[in-house]
Motif scaffolding. Structure first.
Motif, PDB file in Angstrom:
ATOM      1  N   VAL A  76       1.145  -0.903  -0.076  1.00 35.35           N
ATOM      2  CA  VAL A  76       0.041  -0.179  -0.171  1.00 35.35           C
ATOM      3  C   VAL A  76       0.500   1.120  -0.033  1.00 35.35           C
ATOM      4  N   LEU A  77       1.316   1.765  -1.404  1.00 28.60           N
ATOM      5  CA  LEU A  77       1.968   3.282  -1.378  1.00 28.60           C
ATOM      6  C   LEU A  77       0.657   4.402  -0.674  1.00 28.60           C
ATOM      7  N   ASN A  78       0.955   4.699   0.511  1.00 27.85           N
ATOM      8  CA  ASN A  78       0.004   5.521   1.534  1.00 27.85           C
ATOM      9  C   ASN A  78       0.910   6.922   1.461  1.00 27.85           C
ATOM     10  N   MET A  79      -0.024   7.632   1.936  1.00 27.86           N
ATOM     11  CA  MET A  79       0.660   9.446   1.915  1.00 27.86           C
ATOM     12  C   MET A  79       1.420   9.559   0.834  1.00 27.86           C
ATOM     13  N   MET A  80       0.346   9.069  -0.904  1.00 26.99           N
ATOM     14  CA  MET A  80       0.795   9.148  -2.118  1.00 26.99           C
ATOM     15  C   MET A  80       0.817  11.308  -2.244  1.00 26.99           C
ATOM     16  N   ASP A  81      -0.281  11.345  -1.569  1.00 24.86           N
ATOM     17  CA  ASP A  81      -0.213  13.260  -1.773  1.00 24.86           C
ATOM     18  C   ASP A  81       0.656  13.867  -1.216  1.00 24.86           C
ATOM     19  N   VAL A  82       1.331  13.543  -0.018  1.00 24.42           N
ATOM     20  CA  VAL A  82       2.766  13.801   0.592  1.00 24.42           C
ATOM     21  C   VAL A  82       3.946  13.539  -0.991  1.00 24.42           C
ATOM     22  N   ALA A  83       3.823  12.227  -1.267  1.00 24.46           N
ATOM     23  CA  ALA A  83       5.111  12.057  -1.671  1.00 24.46           C
ATOM     24  C   ALA A  83       5.306  13.664  -3.341  1.00 24.46           C
ATOM     25  N   THR A  84       3.890  13.975  -3.879  1.00 18.06           N
ATOM     26  CA  THR A  84       3.843  14.093  -4.969  1.00 18.06           C
ATOM     27  C   THR A  84       4.004  15.511  -4.410  1.00 18.06           C
ATOM     28  N   VAL A 118       3.582  -8.070  -6.990  1.00 19.56           N
ATOM     29  CA  VAL A 118       2.990  -7.703  -6.124  1.00 19.56           C
ATOM     30  C   VAL A 118       1.507  -6.648  -6.595  1.00 19.56           C
ATOM     31  N   THR A 119       0.659  -7.377  -5.814  1.00 18.02           N
ATOM     32  CA  THR A 119       0.019  -5.423  -6.488  1.00 18.02           C
ATOM     33  C   THR A 119       0.501  -4.773  -4.901  1.00 18.02           C
ATOM     34  N   VAL A 120       0.077  -3.712  -5.999  1.00 24.21           N
ATOM     35  CA  VAL A 120       0.804  -2.211  -5.500  1.00 24.21           C
ATOM     36  C   VAL A 120      -0.777  -0.970  -5.668  1.00 24.21           C
ATOM     37  N   ILE A 121      -0.916  -0.744  -4.146  1.00 21.98           N
ATOM     38  CA  ILE A 121      -2.491   0.201  -3.954  1.00 21.98           C
ATOM     39  C   ILE A 121      -1.705   1.588  -4.036  1.00 21.98           C
ATOM     40  N   PRO A 122      -2.215   2.385  -4.815  1.00 25.16           N
ATOM     41  CA  PRO A 122      -1.923   3.971  -4.048  1.00 25.16           C
ATOM     42  C   PRO A 122      -3.017   4.391  -3.074  1.00 25.16           C
ATOM     43  N   CYS A 123      -2.308   5.441  -1.939  1.00 27.25           N
ATOM     44  CA  CYS A 123      -3.568   5.747  -1.309  1.00 27.25           C
ATOM     45  C   CYS A 123      -3.083   6.238  -0.024  1.00 27.25           C
TER      46      CYS A 123
END
Lengths: 85, 711
Positions: B138-146, B163-168
């Motif tokens: 789970v790629l959390n905090m996508m907003d912070v990264a952007t 494996v499954t990767v989910i932005p979140c």
């Protein structure tokens, strides 16, 4: 790139605030050294000192990490010339 | 009776077959937003318990798949690596490796990753992929990264890792539906990612893997991952409840270690470096940096908040606000509770016939419980502050600032967080020591944490200050000053003993600290509130059960046996009762401190918990609960006399008693937690001895000096 004119090694705690350096060597307690490396604080990583003389606040790999004086003493760094990053 | 096969068979199949709902484990680095995601996923369907033998919270929640099927999710403690350096990380490792008999080995793993710090977070993911289980990243905090200028391509990451990767964005509840969908899939892919073990280490890995499969009944893939781990951490951190390795595996491990030590090969550095090399190659592919990394918002805030002058000013202001809130804001709800409980006592008193039952209800039950419940507001405020400091990320900054003063006594900044928490209550404080990696430093912190004045001491301080200083003529500032003096004595005591212990019992090399300062965040009020409610509930449960029980017992012991003369004064009755007799046995020990047998009874009963002292005093001095309770107890205490007519609660005695409560170990719950945390009776017993011993000595000196000076 030619070697920087000043590349003497120094412990991280002596690095000036705002300067960027390359980590050359980490010594001391085996398991602590391992944890430093696991947190991205390994040899060849670039470290920017943000502040601190006794306790160092650094930027490594996009993370802010704080090291206490004894930990910062065990990390030897090599100063990079300005703008080399 | 034997059931026909067509009834029993499908039932069996449902439990054991592929239809069984999968158990998920949720793992991630500290500060990656794992708890927020866990709460968002499971809502209130959580069970909070403990891993037996260690005081580490075991949280199991239930989430529902897209088809409405329940799925178990275990929230594991945050960790940087599977090579454990603290008990927290050891629990994570043991659950994932199936080393704990008390927790099912998870079928699938959700790796929560802080996207703004992908490289470091992928290190743990990399280790977990080795386990060969189905993994969802789970790629959390996508907003912070952007915002930070890191554009991450989840599709590319998915392709590289297999494996499954989910932005979140867990905070904004974004990506949860996608995550649930992925969790509902029956055919979750296994990690395709292959990472070559460095050549010099390969034979050792093969050796250990074979042994783990043969002697420790591991599956081959888990055995390979565990072998890699054993070669980096040599199984140095073990916690209670974890199944030990077979002696054969330990032998093989030791022989490889010896061999490498002879050759001077740094195997652990080699392993870590090769993992990071693989991660860096991956990240170069997956992350596009839109701009050169400049100072972030957090960096700009830090420029002020960890500044050598402004940082301390802000820290001082935070501490001042904390204490101000406890002492003043809490007054209003406190008085409200007090008034209502008193009214209840008055109502019972008025509507029942005179007799033992009425006495039991008013003096035993209502007074006893009231003495405790009134300081619920203060506990809530303290937990609110601690929650606020933690969720904004300021707690780590406070630890950073405190590192220097802490180093003077031989501890480091991380020890400050448990000590600060102990102002609220030593129990969460002691539990917070889990982040301290060094066992000796952790033990020293545990030993001194109860010296920080916890909120249970407040009622004792408040009562003594009320008795000591007449409310009309003395300014409030003097009272607050006296209170702060008690906090200061406790804090100095904690530091002093830490210094002493680090020089005597726990001599070790100067502590080494590395601590991450997480980005500043908006406080997450729902999570803080949730924690406050949990704590309040625990506290009320205590007040409603054990403290109620103690109050009733105390009432019984101070009422029976009845004085032969029915018209005896309440004083004479207490003296004649069981409690009075017990107190009198204790009197010779505490008389040099200026305490009589009645105070002795209070000291004994409040060994369960300090706040019991106040309710004990109410019961022993037979306070009628008609008007304001504190005032009533205060007046009763002021008029108490020694048999020779001398005043019992002189200002000197009140002061000495407060100091006694600063130092003495009077808390059963702390004893129990220390026992669990240190896994032996030795340390809690030592703690009782040194703290109560110090209390006696310090009080003896204060009282006798005071007497000699004519107070």
């Amino acid at each position: 790139m030619s070697r920087p004119p000043f590349n003497a090694r120094m412990p991280l705690c002596q690095l000036a605030a705002g300067a960027t350096a390359r980590i050359c060597e980490i010594t001391g307690d085996e398991s602590f050294v391992q944890r430093l490396r696991e947190m991205g604080f390994g040899e060849a990583a670039l470290v920017t000192k943000i502040s601190g003389s006794k306790t160092s606040l650094c930027h490594v790999n996009g993370t802010r990490l704080a090291l206490n004086h004894d930990a910062a003493m065990s990390v030897l760094v090599e100063l990079l010339p300005l703008g080399a990053r | 009776m034997k059931l026909p096969p067509h009834i029993s068979l499908p039932e069996k199949k449902r439990v054991a077959g592929p239809e069984r709902s999968p158990v998920y484990a949720m793992v991630g680095n500290p500060n990656c937003g794992k708890t927020t995601l866990f709460n968002a996923l499971t809502g209130l369907r959580q069970k909070v318990g403990n891993y037996p033998g260690v005081t580490i919270e075991k949280k199991i929640g239930e989430a529902y798949s897209q088809h409405g099927r329940p799925m178990k999710v275990i929230d594991l403690p945050g960790a940087y690596s599977l090579a454990a350096r603290s008990p927290d990380e050891a629990v994570l490792r043991d659950v994932l490796l199936g080393r704990r008999a008390d927790t099912p080995q998870p079928d699938r793993i959700i790796c929560v990753v802080d996207s703004s710090n992908l490289e470091r977070n992928l290190y743990l993911v990399h280790q977990i992929l080795d386990l060969g289980r189905p993994v969802i990243v789970v790629l959390n905090m996508m907003d912070v990264a952007t915002t930070a200028g890191h554009l991450i391509d989840p599709k590319k990451l998915e392709e590289s890792l297999g494996v499954t990767v989910i932005p979140c964005e867990a905070v904004h509840h974004k990506g949860l539906v996608e995550l649930r969908l992925a969790m509902s899939r029956a055919d979750l892919p296994l990690a395709r990612h292959r990472w070559d073990v460095p050549a010099p280490i390969a034979p050792a890995v093969a050796d250990l893997q074979a042994s783990l499969v043969q002697y420790d009944t591991r599956s081959p893939l888990v055995a390979r991952a565990e072998a890699l781990l054993l070669l980096t951490d040599f199984d140095s951190v073990r916690v209670a409840g974890s199944t030990p390795l077979s002696s054969r595996t330990i032998e093989i491990l030791a022989s490889w270690r010896k061999r490498w030590e002879g050759e001077g090969t740094d195997w652990s550095a080699t392993l870590i470096r090769s993992r990071y090399e693989a991660i860096n190659r991956l990240c170069a592919d997956v992350i596009r940096r839109t701009r050169e990394q400049g100072p972030s918002v957090s960096d700009r805030i830090d420029a002020v908040l960890v500044h050598s002058i402004f940082g301390w000013l802000f820290f001082g202001a935070v501490m001042a606000a904390l204490f101000f809130s406890i002492f003043t804001l809490a007054e209003y709800p406190k008085n409200w509770i007090d008034d209502h409980m008193t009214a209840l006592g008055g109502w019972v008193q008025g509507s029942m016939a005179v007799g033992d039952l009425r006495d039991l209800l008013t003096h035993g039950v209502i007074d006893g419980v009231k003495g405790i419940v009134v300081f619920l507001p203060q506990i809530l405020i303290l937990f609110f502050f601690v929650g606020l400091l933690e969720s904004t990320g300021y707690m780590a900054r406070a630890a950073f600032l405190m590192d220097r003063p802490m180093s003077k006594v031989g501890l480091h900044g991380k020890s400050f967080i448990p000590l600060l928490g102990s102002y609220a209550c030593a129990i969460p404080g002691i539990m917070a020591t889990r982040t301290i990696e060094n066992a000796k430093d952790r033990l020293v912190t545990i030993l001194v944490a109860p010296l920080m004045s916890c909120s249970a001491r407040l009622p004792v301080y408040l009562l003594m200050i009320a008795t000591l200083l007449p409310s009309t003529t003395v300014a409030t500032t003097t009272k607050v000053g006296l209170m702060l003096l008690m906090y200061a004595i406790g804090t100095l005591g904690a530091f002093g003993f830490a210094w002493l212990f680090k020089r005597t019992l726990f001599k070790s090399a100067p502590p080494l600290m590395i601590m991450e300062l997480p980005p500043y965040q908006r406080p997450r009020l729902p999570e803080i509130t949730r924690q406050m409610i949990e704590r309040a509930w625990l506290f009320l449960k205590n007040a409603g059960t054990i403290i109620l029980g103690i109050s009733i017992l105390l009432w019984f012991f101070s009422t029976y046996p009845k004085h032969p003369d029915p018209s005896a004064t309440p004083d004479a009755q207490i003296a004649y009762s069981l409690a009075g007799r017990a107190g009198k046995i204790l009197e010779p020990v505490i008389k040099p401190l200026g305490f009589d047998w009645r105070i002795g009874v209070g000291l004994v009963t409040s060994f369960y918990a300090r706040e019991v002292f106040v309710s004990s005093m109410a019961v022993i001095f037979g306070v009628e609960s008609k008007d304001d309770n504190t005032a009533a107890i205060r007046d009763a205490l002021r008029s108490a006399k020694w048999p020779d007519g001398a005043v019992l609660f002189t200002p000197l005695v009140c002061f000495t008693l407060m100091v006694y409560y600063v130092f003495a170990m009077q808390c059963m719950s702390t004893v129990a937690v220390v026992k669990r945390e240190t896994n032996s009776w030795r340390w809690p017993l030592f703690q009782i001895a040194y703290m109560t011993g110090t209390a006696w000595v310090v009080c003896f000196v204060i009282y006798q000096t005071g007497r000699a000076l004519g107070f």
